[in-house]
Design a protein around this motif. Structure first.
Motif, PDB file in Angstrom:
ATOM      1  N   GLU A  93     -19.723  31.805  45.480  1.00 57.90           N
ATOM      2  CA  GLU A  93     -18.888  30.616  45.248  1.00 57.90           C
ATOM      3  C   GLU A  93     -17.467  31.063  44.954  1.00 57.90           C
ATOM      4  OE1 GLU A  93     -20.442  28.389  41.926  1.00 57.90           O
ATOM      5  OE2 GLU A  93     -22.485  28.550  42.655  1.00 57.90           O
ATOM      6  N   GLY A  94     -16.499  30.312  45.427  1.00 60.63           N
ATOM      7  CA  GLY A  94     -15.109  30.582  45.111  1.00 60.63           C
ATOM      8  C   GLY A  94     -14.583  31.828  45.806  1.00 60.63           C
ATOM      9  N   ALA A  95     -13.649  32.507  45.132  1.00 62.30           N
ATOM     10  CA  ALA A  95     -13.033  33.719  45.676  1.00 62.30           C
ATOM     11  C   ALA A  95     -12.638  34.627  44.520  1.00 62.30           C
ATOM     12  CB  ALA A  95     -11.810  33.367  46.511  1.00 62.30           C
ATOM     13  N   VAL A  96     -12.718  35.919  44.756  1.00 62.11           N
ATOM     14  CA  VAL A  96     -12.328  36.905  43.754  1.00 62.11           C
ATOM     15  C   VAL A  96     -11.340  37.895  44.357  1.00 62.11           C
ATOM     16  CG1 VAL A  96     -14.396  36.727  42.327  1.00 62.11           C
ATOM     17  CG2 VAL A  96     -14.387  38.285  44.256  1.00 62.11           C
ATOM     18  N   VAL A  97     -10.423  38.368  43.526  1.00 66.83           N
ATOM     19  CA  VAL A  97      -9.485  39.407  43.929  1.00 66.83           C
ATOM     20  C   VAL A  97     -10.067  40.723  43.448  1.00 66.83           C
ATOM     21  CG1 VAL A  97      -7.144  40.315  43.693  1.00 66.83           C
ATOM     22  CG2 VAL A  97      -7.527  37.827  43.781  1.00 66.83           C
ATOM     23  N   MET A  98     -10.255  41.658  44.389  1.00 62.73           N
ATOM     24  CA  MET A  98     -10.830  42.961  44.076  1.00 62.73           C
ATOM     25  C   MET A  98      -9.851  44.047  44.502  1.00 62.73           C
ATOM     26  SD  MET A  98     -13.964  42.561  42.929  1.00 62.73           S
ATOM     27  CE  MET A  98     -15.416  41.537  43.001  1.00 62.73           C
ATOM     28  N   GLN A  99      -9.790  45.116  43.704  1.00 63.38           N
ATOM     29  CA  GLN A  99      -8.957  46.263  44.063  1.00 63.38           C
ATOM     30  C   GLN A  99      -9.532  47.520  43.448  1.00 63.38           C
ATOM     31  OE1 GLN A  99      -5.049  46.425  42.331  1.00 63.38           O
ATOM     32  NE2 GLN A  99      -4.290  47.801  43.917  1.00 63.38           N
ATOM     33  N   VAL A 100      -9.620  48.562  44.254  1.00 62.43           N
ATOM     34  CA  VAL A 100      -9.942  49.892  43.741  1.00 62.43           C
ATOM     35  C   VAL A 100      -8.711  50.752  43.917  1.00 62.43           C
ATOM     36  CG1 VAL A 100     -12.422  49.690  44.173  1.00 62.43           C
ATOM     37  CG2 VAL A 100     -10.949  50.675  45.928  1.00 62.43           C
ATOM     38  N   ASP A 101      -8.582  51.788  43.081  1.00 61.07           N
ATOM     39  CA  ASP A 101      -7.417  52.666  43.151  1.00 61.07           C
ATOM     40  C   ASP A 101      -7.221  53.195  44.565  1.00 61.07           C
ATOM     41  OD1 ASP A 101      -6.851  52.290  40.495  1.00 61.07           O
ATOM     42  OD2 ASP A 101      -7.384  54.318  39.853  1.00 61.07           O
ATOM     43  N   LYS A 159      -6.119  51.497  47.105  1.00 61.92           N
ATOM     44  CA  LYS A 159      -6.233  50.425  48.103  1.00 61.92           C
ATOM     45  C   LYS A 159      -5.459  49.201  47.620  1.00 61.92           C
ATOM     46  CE  LYS A 159      -9.574  52.548  50.460  1.00 61.92           C
ATOM     47  NZ  LYS A 159     -10.517  52.381  51.465  1.00 61.92           N
ATOM     48  N   GLU A 160      -5.055  48.385  48.563  1.00 69.29           N
ATOM     49  CA  GLU A 160      -4.396  47.122  48.232  1.00 69.29           C
ATOM     50  C   GLU A 160      -5.435  46.123  47.714  1.00 69.29           C
ATOM     51  OE1 GLU A 160      -1.060  46.325  48.359  1.00 69.29           O
ATOM     52  OE2 GLU A 160      -0.840  48.476  48.700  1.00 69.29           O
ATOM     53  N   PRO A 161      -5.026  45.191  46.841  1.00 68.61           N
ATOM     54  CA  PRO A 161      -5.962  44.137  46.423  1.00 68.61           C
ATOM     55  C   PRO A 161      -6.379  43.290  47.625  1.00 68.61           C
ATOM     56  CG  PRO A 161      -3.932  44.067  45.122  1.00 68.61           C
ATOM     57  CD  PRO A 161      -3.723  45.055  46.222  1.00 68.61           C
ATOM     58  N   VAL A 162      -7.632  42.844  47.603  1.00 67.16           N
ATOM     59  CA  VAL A 162      -8.135  41.954  48.652  1.00 67.16           C
ATOM     60  C   VAL A 162      -8.766  40.737  47.989  1.00 67.16           C
ATOM     61  CG1 VAL A 162      -8.512  43.773  50.357  1.00 67.16           C
ATOM     62  CG2 VAL A 162     -10.363  43.141  48.815  1.00 67.16           C
ATOM     63  N   THR A 163      -8.632  39.595  48.644  1.00 64.62           N
ATOM     64  CA  THR A 163      -9.297  38.381  48.180  1.00 64.62           C
ATOM     65  C   THR A 163     -10.571  38.227  48.985  1.00 64.62           C
ATOM     66  OG1 THR A 163      -7.182  37.374  47.589  1.00 64.62           O
ATOM     67  CG2 THR A 163      -9.076  35.887  47.843  1.00 64.62           C
ATOM     68  N   VAL A 164     -11.687  38.213  48.281  1.00 67.81           N
ATOM     69  CA  VAL A 164     -13.001  38.126  48.897  1.00 67.81           C
ATOM     70  C   VAL A 164     -13.521  36.712  48.624  1.00 67.81           C
ATOM     71  CG1 VAL A 164     -15.267  39.210  49.079  1.00 67.81           C
ATOM     72  CG2 VAL A 164     -13.304  40.582  48.336  1.00 67.81           C
ATOM     73  N   ARG A 165     -13.779  35.982  49.708  1.00 69.23           N
ATOM     74  CA  ARG A 165     -14.163  34.570  49.602  1.00 69.23           C
ATOM     75  C   ARG A 165     -15.660  34.365  49.817  1.00 69.23           C
ATOM     76  NH1 ARG A 165      -9.056  34.991  51.255  1.00 69.23           N
ATOM     77  NH2 ARG A 165      -7.548  33.499  50.483  1.00 69.23           N
ATOM     78  N   LYS A 166     -16.110  33.156  49.528  1.00 72.14           N
ATOM     79  CA  LYS A 166     -17.513  32.779  49.710  1.00 72.14           C
ATOM     80  C   LYS A 166     -18.016  33.270  51.066  1.00 72.14           C
ATOM     81  CE  LYS A 166     -20.554  28.779  49.899  1.00 72.14           C
ATOM     82  NZ  LYS A 166     -20.657  27.329  49.740  1.00 72.14           N
ATOM     83  N   GLY A 167     -19.157  33.988  51.037  1.00 70.30           N
ATOM     84  CA  GLY A 167     -19.763  34.497  52.257  1.00 70.30           C
ATOM     85  C   GLY A 167     -19.247  35.863  52.689  1.00 70.30           C
ATOM     86  N   GLU A 168     -18.282  36.425  51.972  1.00 68.82           N
ATOM     87  CA  GLU A 168     -17.729  37.731  52.313  1.00 68.82           C
ATOM     88  C   GLU A 168     -18.235  38.802  51.354  1.00 68.82           C
ATOM     89  OE1 GLU A 168     -13.557  36.237  54.345  1.00 68.82           O
ATOM     90  OE2 GLU A 168     -13.480  36.995  52.294  1.00 68.82           O
ATOM     91  N   THR A 169     -18.038  40.062  51.745  1.00 68.81           N
ATOM     92  CA  THR A 169     -18.552  41.181  50.957  1.00 68.81           C
ATOM     93  C   THR A 169     -17.440  42.143  50.559  1.00 68.81           C
ATOM     94  OG1 THR A 169     -19.004  42.483  52.939  1.00 68.81           O
ATOM     95  CG2 THR A 169     -20.798  41.100  52.108  1.00 68.81           C
ATOM     96  N   PHE A 170     -17.771  42.977  49.581  1.00 67.94           N
ATOM     97  CA  PHE A 170     -16.868  44.019  49.082  1.00 67.94           C
ATOM     98  C   PHE A 170     -17.740  45.192  48.680  1.00 67.94           C
ATOM     99  CE2 PHE A 170     -14.492  46.052  45.591  1.00 67.94           C
ATOM    100  CZ  PHE A 170     -13.264  46.236  46.197  1.00 67.94           C
ATOM    101  N   ARG A 171     -17.259  46.410  48.902  1.00 69.74           N
ATOM    102  CA  ARG A 171     -18.022  47.608  48.544  1.00 69.74           C
ATOM    103  C   ARG A 171     -17.185  48.537  47.690  1.00 69.74           C
ATOM    104  NH1 ARG A 171     -19.430  53.109  51.205  1.00 69.74           N
ATOM    105  NH2 ARG A 171     -21.089  53.721  49.793  1.00 69.74           N
ATOM    106  N   GLU A 172     -17.858  49.144  46.714  1.00 64.20           N
ATOM    107  CA  GLU A 172     -17.253  50.204  45.907  1.00 64.20           C
ATOM    108  C   GLU A 172     -18.083  51.465  46.057  1.00 64.20           C
ATOM    109  OE1 GLU A 172     -16.192  49.069  41.788  1.00 64.20           O
ATOM    110  OE2 GLU A 172     -16.877  47.082  42.438  1.00 64.20           O
ATOM    111  N   LYS A 173     -17.402  52.604  46.112  1.00 63.80           N
ATOM    112  CA  LYS A 173     -18.060  53.906  46.178  1.00 63.80           C
ATOM    113  C   LYS A 173     -18.214  54.463  44.760  1.00 63.80           C
ATOM    114  CE  LYS A 173     -15.943  54.729  50.628  1.00 63.80           C
ATOM    115  NZ  LYS A 173     -14.905  55.465  51.337  1.00 63.80           N
TER     116      LYS A 173
END
Length: 135
Positions: free
Chosen positions: A73-81, A83-97
Protein backbone atom coordinates in the motif's frame (compact mmCIF):
# COMPACT_ATOMS: atom_id res chain seq x y z
CA UNK A 1 14.46 -16.08 18.42
CA UNK A 2 10.74 -15.71 19.01
CA UNK A 3 8.42 -13.44 17.04
CA UNK A 4 8.07 -10.93 19.89
CA UNK A 5 11.84 -10.50 20.24
CA UNK A 6 12.24 -10.14 16.47
CA UNK A 7 9.47 -7.56 16.34
CA UNK A 8 10.97 -5.60 19.23
CA UNK A 9 14.41 -5.56 17.60
CA UNK A 10 12.97 -4.38 14.31
CA UNK A 11 10.85 -1.70 15.97
CA UNK A 12 13.88 -0.28 17.79
CA UNK A 13 15.83 -0.09 14.51
CA UNK A 14 12.94 1.36 12.51
CA UNK A 15 11.91 4.11 14.91
CA UNK A 16 12.30 7.68 13.73
CA UNK A 17 14.11 10.17 15.94
CA UNK A 18 13.41 13.74 16.97
CA UNK A 19 16.52 14.81 15.06
CA UNK A 20 15.00 13.45 11.84
CA UNK A 21 11.48 14.77 12.21
CA UNK A 22 9.59 17.16 14.45
CA UNK A 23 6.92 14.53 15.08
CA UNK A 24 8.48 11.08 14.72
CA UNK A 25 6.06 8.29 13.85
CA UNK A 26 7.32 4.80 14.65
CA UNK A 27 6.91 1.95 12.22
CA UNK A 28 4.29 -0.70 12.96
CA UNK A 29 6.06 -4.05 12.53
CA UNK A 30 4.21 -7.37 12.40
CA UNK A 31 6.41 -10.50 12.39
CA UNK A 32 4.75 -13.22 10.34
CA UNK A 33 7.21 -16.13 10.09
CA UNK A 34 10.74 -17.25 10.90
CA UNK A 35 11.80 -20.67 9.61
CA UNK A 36 15.08 -22.45 8.80
CA UNK A 37 15.72 -22.90 5.08
CA UNK A 38 15.71 -26.50 3.90
CA UNK A 39 18.99 -27.55 2.30
CA UNK A 40 20.84 -24.39 3.38
CA UNK A 41 22.36 -25.11 6.80
CA UNK A 42 22.60 -22.12 9.12
CA UNK A 43 20.21 -19.92 7.11
CA UNK A 44 16.64 -18.88 7.84
CA UNK A 45 13.93 -16.71 6.34
CA UNK A 46 12.00 -14.10 8.27
CA UNK A 47 8.85 -12.56 6.82
CA UNK A 48 7.20 -9.48 8.31
CA UNK A 49 5.12 -6.48 7.41
CA UNK A 50 6.09 -2.88 8.10
CA UNK A 51 3.64 0.00 8.08
CA UNK A 52 4.77 3.61 8.08
CA UNK A 53 2.15 6.04 9.26
CA UNK A 54 1.92 9.30 7.28
CA UNK A 55 5.31 11.00 7.55
CA UNK A 56 6.85 7.87 9.13
CA UNK A 57 10.55 7.20 8.77
CA UNK A 58 13.37 5.07 10.16
CA UNK A 59 16.89 5.62 11.34
CA UNK A 60 19.77 4.41 9.15
CA UNK A 61 20.31 0.69 9.68
CA UNK A 62 21.61 -2.50 8.09
CA UNK A 63 20.40 -6.05 7.89
CA UNK A 64 23.53 -8.19 7.23
CA UNK A 65 21.15 -10.25 5.09
CA UNK A 66 19.48 -10.44 1.72
CA UNK A 67 16.31 -8.36 2.01
CA UNK A 68 13.43 -8.24 -0.46
CA UNK A 69 10.65 -5.65 -0.09
CA UNK A 70 7.26 -5.68 -1.82
CA UNK A 71 5.05 -2.62 -1.34
CA UNK A 72 1.45 -3.50 -0.49
CA UNK A 73 0.00 0.00 0.00
CA UNK A 74 1.17 3.53 -0.68
CA UNK A 75 4.78 4.34 -1.55
CA UNK A 76 8.08 4.40 0.31
CA UNK A 77 11.35 6.20 -0.37
CA UNK A 78 14.29 3.80 -0.08
CA UNK A 79 18.01 4.49 -0.34
CA UNK A 80 21.15 2.51 0.34
CA UNK A 81 24.60 4.09 0.48
CA UNK A 82 26.09 4.75 -2.94
CA UNK A 83 22.70 4.83 -4.69
CA UNK A 84 20.15 7.54 -5.35
CA UNK A 85 16.88 7.42 -3.37
CA UNK A 86 14.05 5.62 -5.17
CA UNK A 87 10.31 5.78 -4.60
CA UNK A 88 8.87 2.28 -4.52
CA UNK A 89 5.11 2.18 -5.10
CA UNK A 90 2.35 -0.38 -4.56
CA UNK A 91 3.19 -3.55 -6.50
CA UNK A 92 6.90 -2.70 -6.86
CA UNK A 93 9.95 -4.26 -5.22
CA UNK A 94 13.23 -3.19 -3.63
CA UNK A 95 16.28 -5.27 -2.71
CA UNK A 96 19.07 -4.81 -0.20
CA UNK A 97 22.31 -6.79 -0.14
CA UNK A 98 23.98 -7.96 3.10
CA UNK A 99 26.63 -5.21 2.82
CA UNK A 100 24.17 -2.34 2.22
CA UNK A 101 23.62 0.47 4.67
CA UNK A 102 19.92 1.37 4.47
CA UNK A 103 20.38 5.11 4.71
CA UNK A 104 16.79 6.18 4.04
CA UNK A 105 13.47 4.42 4.51
CA UNK A 106 10.36 6.54 4.82
CA UNK A 107 6.78 6.95 3.80
CA UNK A 108 6.60 9.01 0.61
CA UNK A 109 3.33 10.57 1.83
CA UNK A 110 2.60 12.90 4.71
CA UNK A 111 -1.14 12.08 4.51
CA UNK A 112 -1.48 8.35 3.66
CA UNK A 113 0.05 5.25 5.30
CA UNK A 114 2.44 2.94 3.45
CA UNK A 115 2.73 -0.81 4.06
CA UNK A 116 5.20 -3.36 2.74
CA UNK A 117 6.12 -6.99 3.24
CA UNK A 118 9.76 -7.85 3.90
CA UNK A 119 11.48 -11.19 3.20
CA UNK A 120 14.84 -11.54 4.95
CA UNK A 121 17.27 -14.40 4.26
CA UNK A 122 19.84 -14.35 7.06
CA UNK A 123 22.08 -16.37 9.33
CA UNK A 124 20.05 -18.28 11.91
CA UNK A 125 19.76 -16.55 15.26
CA UNK A 126 21.15 -13.23 14.02
CA UNK A 127 19.10 -10.05 14.40
CA UNK A 128 17.01 -8.93 11.44
CA UNK A 129 18.15 -5.32 11.74
CA UNK A 130 20.86 -3.43 13.54
CA UNK A 131 21.54 0.30 13.83
CA UNK A 132 24.44 1.86 11.96
CA UNK A 133 27.20 3.22 14.19
CA UNK A 134 27.57 6.97 13.94
CA UNK A 135 24.35 7.33 11.94
Amino acid sequence: MNKLAIGAAICVALLGSASQAADPKPAVVQPLLTEPLTGIPGKEVTVLTVEYLPGGTSLPHRHDADVFVYVLEGAVVMQVDGKEPVTVRKGETFREKPTDIHRQSMNASKTEPAKFVVFVVKDQGKPVTRPVDGA
